[in-house]
Design an enzyme around this catalytic site. Structure first.
Site, PDB file in Angstrom:
ATOM      1  N   ARG A  14      -0.133  -8.991  -4.533  1.00 41.55           N
ATOM      2  CA  ARG A  14       0.533  -9.446  -3.102  1.00 41.55           C
ATOM      3  C   ARG A  14       1.326 -10.910  -3.798  1.00 41.55           C
ATOM      4  O   ARG A  14       2.101 -10.649  -3.174  1.00 41.55           O
ATOM      5  CB  ARG A  14       0.144 -10.107  -2.276  1.00 41.55           C
ATOM      6  N   HIS A  44      -6.182  -0.316   0.373  1.00 42.88           N
ATOM      7  CA  HIS A  44      -6.554  -0.325   1.705  1.00 42.88           C
ATOM      8  C   HIS A  44      -7.057   1.287   1.630  1.00 42.88           C
ATOM      9  O   HIS A  44      -8.023   1.586   0.492  1.00 42.88           O
ATOM     10  CB  HIS A  44      -5.967  -0.228   3.024  1.00 42.88           C
ATOM     11  N   ASP A  93       0.552  -1.379  -0.125  1.00 42.18           N
ATOM     12  CA  ASP A  93       0.396   0.157   0.218  1.00 42.18           C
ATOM     13  C   ASP A  93       1.239   1.320  -0.252  1.00 42.18           C
ATOM     14  O   ASP A  93       0.420   2.511  -0.056  1.00 42.18           O
ATOM     15  CB  ASP A  93      -1.174   0.100   1.716  1.00 42.18           C
TER      16      ASP A  93
HETATM   17  O1  F6P Z   1      -2.608  -4.157   3.405  1.00 41.10           O
HETATM   18  C1  F6P Z   1      -2.219  -4.869   1.827  1.00 41.10           C
HETATM   19  C2  F6P Z   1      -3.874  -5.204   1.679  1.00 41.10           C
HETATM   20  O2  F6P Z   1      -3.668  -6.373   0.480  1.00 41.10           O
HETATM   21  C3  F6P Z   1      -4.384  -4.621   1.203  1.00 41.10           C
HETATM   22  O3  F6P Z   1      -4.681  -3.673  -0.348  1.00 41.10           O
HETATM   23  C4  F6P Z   1      -5.823  -4.528   1.271  1.00 41.10           C
HETATM   24  O4  F6P Z   1      -6.551  -4.121   1.823  1.00 41.10           O
HETATM   25  C5  F6P Z   1      -5.700  -5.477   2.454  1.00 41.10           C
HETATM   26  O5  F6P Z   1      -4.042  -5.836   2.967  1.00 41.10           O
HETATM   27  C6  F6P Z   1      -5.597  -7.265   2.213  1.00 41.10           C
HETATM   28  O6  F6P Z   1      -6.006  -7.910   3.404  1.00 41.10           O
HETATM   29  P1  F6P Z   1      -6.284  -8.865   3.635  1.00 41.10           P
HETATM   30  O7  F6P Z   1      -5.458 -10.031   3.216  1.00 41.10           O
HETATM   31  O8  F6P Z   1      -6.075  -9.609   5.297  1.00 41.10           O
HETATM   32  O9  F6P Z   1      -7.395  -9.867   2.828  1.00 41.10           O
END
Ligand code: F6P
Length: 359
Positions: free
Chosen positions: A285, A180, A136
């Protein structure tokens, strides 16, 4: 013998392993007699005493591998200080693990929430060095977080991949980008991918302006439009509501899986255009870290090892004007770095004709 702990916390990203490698390789070179302890699944491992003794070979061959060899988990900061019904105290448990193992320092790789817990542990007297992780790029005190550029690559590829199909069918496409509450990823991927409209949480949009931007393209003979929309994008109307008002509005309205679908339905209704939504989601990611991230990760990791050697604790390693430096955890923990709507970045994007839905 020197014993140092390592943990990766919060959502993963592409260059956690590259950063761990940077820290470990440097530390093994600094200390003759070193034991690195890897905590499993982030703070969970520290709380419950789940760890393993790492070997130098654990850090070989991981520069290009996404994810984290230690595992990670989300352990919300707000729950850290709350005792369980049976009186279990997480902060005390983490201190006990640290002291029982006789750690000289704990290295924490994490995003916003994780930095808050790092600061808490530092205040509790543990020697902490932290590193700025998140796709982020919303961590205060650093120009760049590791993971960000790799995620920009993935999100940009998603937008790139949409162009030909959007043009062939003459459709409006919305690519929903993670981030986020910050729009960094969307702005960078949007500009890099040639999006026509970029919507981010920091710049609440007016649907009329979005529709106008699409219609103008149609009038210019352009067959398609591409929107890069942050998962946290918000309309000006919603932004003016109180938290309670916004919740009530959302509860009363049709439930869409996410903002992109809601926007898509509105655009179809107001323009008659066929709209398709693409959500790259967690692929942002995943995969290998990009070369830029590998370099940043290696530099941040090596710098962290240097801090440990000097016994400089209670700080986060950061990138500032292209150099690696460090900032006190107390100065950055809990602060969000968001996109400034008046920044050069946004002004320049607007100059090439990108609409942010605000005018
Ligand atoms: O903080 C990294 C992130 O990928 C954000 O961009 C996203 O809102 C969140 O994590 C998603 O979280 P999770 O993997 O817990 O669904």
């Amino acid at each position: 013998m020197t014993r140092i702990g390592l943990l990766t916390s919060g959502g993963d990203c592409q260059s956690l392993n590259a950063t761990l490698r940077g820290v470990a390789k440097s530390l093994y070179r600094i200390y003759d007699n070193l034991e690195l302890i890897g905590f499993e699944d982030g703070y969970k491992g520290l709380i419950h005493g789940q760890f393993r003794l790492m070997k130098p070979s654990d850090f070989s061959g991981i520069l290009t591998i996404g994810g984290t060899i230690l595992g990670t988990s989300r352990q919300p900061f707000k729950l850290m200080k709350v005792h369980d019904e049976d009186g279990f105290d997480r902060v005390e448990a983490m201190k006990v693990t640290y002291h029982k193992l006789g750690l000289s320092c704990l290295v924490i790789l994490g995003g916003n929430g994780s930095q808050k817990t790092a600061n808490l542990l530092s205040r509790e007297g543990l020697n902490i060095v932290s590193l700025p992780k998140t796709i982020d790029n919303d961590l205060w005190g650093t120009d760049m977080t590791f993971g960000f550029q790799s995620a920009v690559d993935v999100a940009t590829n998603a937008i790139d991949g949409i162009h030909t199909t959007a043009a062939s069918h003459g459709r409006v496409f919305i690519v929903e980008v993670m981030g986020h509450k910050a729009g960094w990823l969307t702005v960078h991927a949007g500009i890099a991918g040639g999006a026509d409209i970029i919507l981010i949480p920091e710049i609440p949009y007016h649907i009329d302006n979005v529709v106008r931007a699409i219609n103008e393209r149609t009038q210019q003979g352009k067959r398609f439009s591409i929107l890069a929309v942050a998962e946290g994008a918000i309309s000006a109307e919603e932004a003016s509501l109180s938290k309670k008002g916004l919740k009530e509005k959302k509860n009363a309205a049709v439930v869409y899986p996410s903002v992109a679908y809601e926007l898509g339905a509105q655009i179809t209704e107001l323009t008659g255009h066929e709209v398709r939504v693409t959500v790259p989601g967690h692929t942002q990611r995943g995969g290998a870290p990009c070369p830029y991230d590998r370099v940043v990760a290696t530099r941040l990791g090596a710098y962290a090892a240097g801090l440990i050697k000097q016994k400089t604790y209670g700080c986060m390693v950061c990138v500032t004007s292209g150099d690696i430096a460090h900032v006190p955890l107390g100065e950055i923990a809990g602060k969000l770095k968001t996109v400034d709507p008046k920044s050069q970045l946004i002004k320049e994007a607007k100059m090439v004709g990108i609409s942010f839905g605000d005018e």
